[in-house]
Each structure stands twice: as C-alpha cells, then as structure tokens.
Design a protein around this motif. Structure first.
Motif, PDB file in Angstrom:
ATOM      1  N   ASP A  24       5.787  15.061 123.693  1.00 42.38           N
ATOM      2  CA  ASP A  24       4.531  15.572 123.124  1.00 42.38           C
ATOM      3  C   ASP A  24       3.331  14.852 123.733  1.00 42.38           C
ATOM      4  O   ASP A  24       2.300  15.469 124.015  1.00 42.38           O
ATOM      5  CB  ASP A  24       4.512  15.397 121.606  1.00 42.38           C
ATOM      6  CG  ASP A  24       5.441  16.361 120.881  1.00 42.38           C
ATOM      7  OD1 ASP A  24       5.924  17.320 121.515  1.00 42.38           O
ATOM      8  OD2 ASP A  24       5.685  16.136 119.681  1.00 42.38           O
ATOM      9  N   ALA A  25       3.459  13.535 123.918  1.00 43.22           N
ATOM     10  CA  ALA A  25       2.349  12.757 124.482  1.00 43.22           C
ATOM     11  C   ALA A  25       2.037  13.222 125.904  1.00 43.22           C
ATOM     12  O   ALA A  25       0.863  13.326 126.292  1.00 43.22           O
ATOM     13  CB  ALA A  25       2.678  11.265 124.466  1.00 43.22           C
ATOM     14  N   LEU A  26       3.073  13.512 126.695  1.00 44.05           N
ATOM     15  CA  LEU A  26       2.847  13.999 128.056  1.00 44.05           C
ATOM     16  C   LEU A  26       2.185  15.379 128.031  1.00 44.05           C
ATOM     17  O   LEU A  26       1.284  15.657 128.839  1.00 44.05           O
ATOM     18  CB  LEU A  26       4.173  14.081 128.820  1.00 44.05           C
ATOM     19  CG  LEU A  26       4.962  12.791 129.027  1.00 44.05           C
ATOM     20  CD1 LEU A  26       6.129  13.041 129.990  1.00 44.05           C
ATOM     21  CD2 LEU A  26       4.083  11.672 129.546  1.00 44.05           C
ATOM     22  N   ILE A  27       2.617  16.231 127.129  1.00 47.59           N
ATOM     23  CA  ILE A  27       2.023  17.566 127.016  1.00 47.59           C
ATOM     24  C   ILE A  27       0.566  17.463 126.564  1.00 47.59           C
ATOM     25  O   ILE A  27      -0.326  18.150 127.103  1.00 47.59           O
ATOM     26  CB  ILE A  27       2.823  18.434 126.035  1.00 47.59           C
ATOM     27  CG1 ILE A  27       4.226  18.714 126.588  1.00 47.59           C
ATOM     28  CG2 ILE A  27       2.089  19.737 125.728  1.00 47.59           C
ATOM     29  CD1 ILE A  27       4.253  19.572 127.830  1.00 47.59           C
ATOM     30  N   GLU A  28       0.299  16.608 125.594  1.00 45.64           N
ATOM     31  CA  GLU A  28      -1.077  16.444 125.106  1.00 45.64           C
ATOM     32  C   GLU A  28      -1.980  15.902 126.207  1.00 45.64           C
ATOM     33  O   GLU A  28      -3.141  16.314 126.324  1.00 45.64           O
ATOM     34  CB  GLU A  28      -1.088  15.506 123.899  1.00 45.64           C
ATOM     35  CG  GLU A  28      -0.484  16.130 122.651  1.00 45.64           C
ATOM     36  CD  GLU A  28      -0.224  15.113 121.558  1.00 45.64           C
ATOM     37  OE1 GLU A  28      -0.552  13.920 121.758  1.00 45.64           O
ATOM     38  OE2 GLU A  28       0.307  15.505 120.503  1.00 45.64           O
ATOM     39  N   GLU A  29      -1.439  15.000 127.022  1.00 43.11           N
ATOM     40  CA  GLU A  29      -2.249  14.456 128.130  1.00 43.11           C
ATOM     41  C   GLU A  29      -2.609  15.546 129.125  1.00 43.11           C
ATOM     42  O   GLU A  29      -3.767  15.664 129.539  1.00 43.11           O
ATOM     43  CB  GLU A  29      -1.484  13.318 128.827  1.00 43.11           C
ATOM     44  CG  GLU A  29      -2.243  12.688 129.990  1.00 43.11           C
ATOM     45  CD  GLU A  29      -2.134  13.477 131.285  1.00 43.11           C
ATOM     46  OE1 GLU A  29      -3.184  13.693 131.944  1.00 43.11           O
ATOM     47  OE2 GLU A  29      -1.010  13.896 131.648  1.00 43.11           O
ATOM     48  N   VAL A  30      -1.641  16.346 129.546  1.00 42.94           N
ATOM     49  CA  VAL A  30      -1.939  17.340 130.581  1.00 42.94           C
ATOM     50  C   VAL A  30      -2.864  18.423 130.051  1.00 42.94           C
ATOM     51  O   VAL A  30      -3.669  18.993 130.809  1.00 42.94           O
ATOM     52  CB  VAL A  30      -0.649  17.948 131.163  1.00 42.94           C
ATOM     53  CG1 VAL A  30       0.021  18.911 130.203  1.00 42.94           C
ATOM     54  CG2 VAL A  30      -0.935  18.637 132.496  1.00 42.94           C
ATOM     55  N   HIS A  31      -2.811  18.694 128.750  1.00 41.55           N
ATOM     56  CA  HIS A  31      -3.689  19.709 128.172  1.00 41.55           C
ATOM     57  C   HIS A  31      -5.086  19.171 127.871  1.00 41.55           C
ATOM     58  O   HIS A  31      -5.998  19.980 127.627  1.00 41.55           O
ATOM     59  CB  HIS A  31      -3.063  20.301 126.904  1.00 41.55           C
ATOM     60  CG  HIS A  31      -2.074  21.393 127.178  1.00 41.55           C
ATOM     61  ND1 HIS A  31      -2.406  22.731 127.162  1.00 41.55           N
ATOM     62  CD2 HIS A  31      -0.758  21.346 127.513  1.00 41.55           C
ATOM     63  CE1 HIS A  31      -1.346  23.458 127.450  1.00 41.55           C
ATOM     64  NE2 HIS A  31      -0.324  22.639 127.672  1.00 41.55           N
ATOM     65  N   ALA A  32      -5.266  17.868 127.861  1.00 37.35           N
ATOM     66  CA  ALA A  32      -6.596  17.294 127.625  1.00 37.35           C
ATOM     67  C   ALA A  32      -7.539  17.798 128.718  1.00 37.35           C
ATOM     68  O   ALA A  32      -7.261  17.670 129.905  1.00 37.35           O
ATOM     69  CB  ALA A  32      -6.530  15.776 127.634  1.00 37.35           C
ATOM     70  N   THR A  33      -8.668  18.358 128.316  1.00 40.10           N
ATOM     71  CA  THR A  33      -9.580  19.024 129.247  1.00 40.10           C
ATOM     72  C   THR A  33     -11.033  18.775 128.825  1.00 40.10           C
ATOM     73  O   THR A  33     -11.340  18.839 127.632  1.00 40.10           O
ATOM     74  CB  THR A  33      -9.312  20.543 129.250  1.00 40.10           C
ATOM     75  OG1 THR A  33      -7.938  20.784 129.591  1.00 40.10           O
ATOM     76  CG2 THR A  33     -10.202  21.271 130.239  1.00 40.10           C
ATOM     77  N   PRO A  34     -11.917  18.469 129.801  1.00 42.25           N
ATOM     78  CA  PRO A  34     -11.707  18.388 131.250  1.00 42.25           C
ATOM     79  C   PRO A  34     -11.375  16.953 131.683  1.00 42.25           C
ATOM     80  O   PRO A  34     -11.925  15.990 131.142  1.00 42.25           O
ATOM     81  CB  PRO A  34     -13.068  18.791 131.810  1.00 42.25           C
ATOM     82  CG  PRO A  34     -14.047  18.246 130.802  1.00 42.25           C
ATOM     83  CD  PRO A  34     -13.362  18.383 129.463  1.00 42.25           C
ATOM     84  N   LYS A  35     -10.491  16.836 132.647  1.00 39.01           N
ATOM     85  CA  LYS A  35     -10.163  15.527 133.227  1.00 39.01           C
ATOM     86  C   LYS A  35     -10.591  15.531 134.692  1.00 39.01           C
ATOM     87  O   LYS A  35     -10.382  16.536 135.389  1.00 39.01           O
ATOM     88  CB  LYS A  35      -8.660  15.239 133.117  1.00 39.01           C
ATOM     89  CG  LYS A  35      -8.145  15.147 131.691  1.00 39.01           C
ATOM     90  CD  LYS A  35      -6.739  14.574 131.628  1.00 39.01           C
ATOM     91  CE  LYS A  35      -5.716  15.417 132.363  1.00 39.01           C
ATOM     92  NZ  LYS A  35      -5.436  16.714 131.720  1.00 39.01           N
ATOM     93  N   PRO A  36     -11.149  14.447 135.190  1.00 43.38           N
ATOM     94  CA  PRO A  36     -11.699  14.453 136.548  1.00 43.38           C
ATOM     95  C   PRO A  36     -10.636  14.520 137.635  1.00 43.38           C
ATOM     96  O   PRO A  36      -9.857  13.588 137.819  1.00 43.38           O
ATOM     97  CB  PRO A  36     -12.481  13.133 136.610  1.00 43.38           C
ATOM     98  CG  PRO A  36     -11.808  12.245 135.613  1.00 43.38           C
ATOM     99  CD  PRO A  36     -11.361  13.156 134.507  1.00 43.38           C
ATOM    100  N   ALA A  37     -10.619  15.643 138.350  1.00 42.92           N
ATOM    101  CA  ALA A  37      -9.734  15.854 139.503  1.00 42.92           C
ATOM    102  C   ALA A  37      -8.262  15.829 139.149  1.00 42.92           C
ATOM    103  O   ALA A  37      -7.408  15.727 140.021  1.00 42.92           O
ATOM    104  CB  ALA A  37     -10.031  14.834 140.607  1.00 42.92           C
ATOM    105  N   LEU A  38      -7.929  15.933 137.870  1.00 43.18           N
ATOM    106  CA  LEU A  38      -6.557  15.960 137.399  1.00 43.18           C
ATOM    107  C   LEU A  38      -6.183  17.362 136.940  1.00 43.18           C
ATOM    108  O   LEU A  38      -7.052  18.171 136.607  1.00 43.18           O
ATOM    109  CB  LEU A  38      -6.371  14.971 136.233  1.00 43.18           C
ATOM    110  CG  LEU A  38      -6.376  13.492 136.592  1.00 43.18           C
ATOM    111  CD1 LEU A  38      -6.698  12.643 135.370  1.00 43.18           C
ATOM    112  CD2 LEU A  38      -5.017  13.084 137.181  1.00 43.18           C
ATOM    113  N   VAL A  39      -4.896  17.633 136.878  1.00 38.49           N
ATOM    114  CA  VAL A  39      -4.430  18.909 136.337  1.00 38.49           C
ATOM    115  C   VAL A  39      -4.823  18.998 134.868  1.00 38.49           C
ATOM    116  O   VAL A  39      -4.582  18.074 134.082  1.00 38.49           O
ATOM    117  CB  VAL A  39      -2.900  19.039 136.478  1.00 38.49           C
ATOM    118  CG1 VAL A  39      -2.409  20.311 135.795  1.00 38.49           C
ATOM    119  CG2 VAL A  39      -2.485  19.020 137.942  1.00 38.49           C
TER     120      VAL A  39
END
Length: 299
Positions: A24-39
C-alpha cells in the motif's frame, strides 16, 4: 484449534498485514501527485521505461516478498543469519519484480528500505513491552539488521556502487544503517506538520517528499546526471518549501521550475521517492498520538 496452530495463524496474519501495508505504501507513493520528474498520475516524468501501470505491477508483485520478509523475521532478533536470510528473500523478490516490469527497475531500493522496516516491525510486535517511541524502535531494529554484512551479495557493478565510488555517497544502504534519519527526522515531521496546518493529504505527502529532497544525497540523481542534478533538486525543493509548499501558488510556481530543471537534466529523485514510501509505511504503523508524538502502535 491447538495453541501452536493458533500462534502460527496469528503469525501468518501479521506477515500478510505487513506485506499489504508495505505494498500500500508503494502504491500511495506512486500515486502521490505532482512529484518532480517522477512517475505519478500525470505521466512518466523523466523515465522512459516506467509508467504508473508498470509501477503498480511492480508494487503488487512485491506483496508476497514483504510478507516473506516478515515471516522470516518472526521469533528472531537482529543477527548475521537473519540479515543473510532477508537478503536472499529480497533478491528473489527483485527477480519477481523485474519479471513483472519486463526488466525495469521500479522498486529495487524500496525492497531494501521498506523490507528492513517490515522486519523491524515484525520483531517489535513480538516484544512483551514494545519501547516507545514506536517509529524510532522499528527503524532502530531495521538499522541493526542492516549493519550486519551480506556475505551472499553478488559482486555486481551496480548504480549505487558506482555512485559510492565516485562521490562517496552511501545511498539506501547508509540510510538504513544510520537508522533511517530521512524517515524519522525529515519525512514524518514534515508530513505531520503539514496535516497539522490543515493541508490536504495529497499535498502533505508532496511536502514530505520535498522536505526529504532538501537534504538527501540521492544516488538516483547522482547516477543519472551527477552533482548538478543533486544541487538542482535540493535547491528547488527548498524553494518550494520556503514559499509555503505545494499547496500555495508560490510553491506551485517554484515546483514547475524545479521539475523543468530536473527534466532538462533527465534526472529524477528516486531515492527520495523510496523514502517517502517508507515514511508512509511507518506512518501507517505508528500514527501520531493525540499530543502529536510518534509513540502509538497500530497493527
């Protein structure tokens, strides 16, 4: 149900919960928006081989690995033997991840960082009287494990090894061995301070990421574009924070400038992203107490 069967079931439930929390933590991180130059939900950032869908597949493929790390830690204390066992599980999980992403390294650093915290949480859960503060104790146990050598590690010319040799930066390994300072002393305080100010959760998470970026010697940035990228990331993140964070108009304008610089350098702060995931994992296990401390236990 016999006592031993019941204990085994409880242990299995714990491992499954920790595996799910880590994923869940990995999913929450990738969905965090906007992140600079990150997916993120806007697009692929500076990455050609990664996308939101690939990052999600990677995260879900690792749930069984995180659960296995928890099971391996049950009834154990930090030791060279446990370090070797966890390392073997982590390397097997990395192979699963690479298969799920068709060869893209989405979460190699997170397997190490979050995996050690899974082990730390497992060991802590078995103590008769878990010492407070809980978050510090989880990180300390994880650090104790990380400080044992991994004699089974393959001799590989990794990105991290090259960055260490060239710039003297320890990366994820040093972060773990030093007790996860960017989780405990930077990420969590920034996340909780933003929430305390009434900032929306999605913006609070971005502010936590930016706070981590201001001081982290991110090996992902150094690998991709050297010191200019690291300097741009640190200064740019600090500018966003100084202007009130991502939820303010000034902070948003500074964020655009930060992302533009990193995109021009084809660099992204992947190490900071892994530490944001670790921050969210610890925040889930050790939510702030009523007085704002980090001492409660939720598992």
């Amino acid at each position: 149900m016999h006592r031993m069967e019941k204990e085994a079931t409880l242990c299995g439930d714990l491992a499954m919960r920790l595996g799910r929390f880590a994923t869940d933590a990995l999913i929450e991180e990738v969905h965090a928006t906007p992140k600079p130059a990150l997916v993120d939900r806007r697009g692929n950032g500076a990455h050609r081989d990664l996308s939101l869908a690939v990052m999600e597949r990677s995260a879900y493929s690792l749930e069984a690995t995180f659960a296995a790390l928890a099971r391996a830690s049950q009834g154990k204390r930090p030791s060279a033997a446990l370090r070797a066992e966890l390392a073997a599980i982590g390397r097997a999980g990395e192979a699963v991840m690479m298969n799920a992403t068709q060869g893209s390294n989405a979460h190699r650093g997170a397997i190490w960082i979050v995996g050690l915290l899974v082990a730390g949480a497992t060991i802590l859960s078995e103590l008769a009287q878990p010492p407070a503060p809980i978050a510090d104790t989880i990180c300390r146990i994880g650090a104790q494990i990380a400080c044992f050598p991994d004699h089974g590690a393959p001799l590989a010319d990794s990105h991290g090894a090259r960055v260490l040799a060239r710039y003297g930066v320890g990366g994820a390994r040093r972060e773990a061995q030093e007790g996860f300072p960017h989780v405990l002393r930077v990420g969590l305080p920034a996340l909780r301070a933003a929430r305390h100010r009434g900032i929306a959760e999605h913006a609070a998470r971005i502010d936590a990421l930016l706070a981590i970026m201001t001081t982290l010697d991110d090996t992902c940035l150094l690998h991709r574009a050297g010191p200019p990228a690291l300097t741009a990331a640190k200064r740019g993140a600090q500018e966003v924070i100084s202007l009130g964070g991502i939820s303010t108009s000034g902070g948003q304008a500074a964020f655009v400038r930060l992302e533009s610089r990193l995109m021009a350098l084809n660099a992204s702060p992947g190490g900071a992203a892994d530490l944001l995931a670790a921050t969210l994992f610890i925040d889930r296990l050790a939510p702030a107490s009523a007085d704002g401390g980090i001492s409660t236990w939720s598992i």
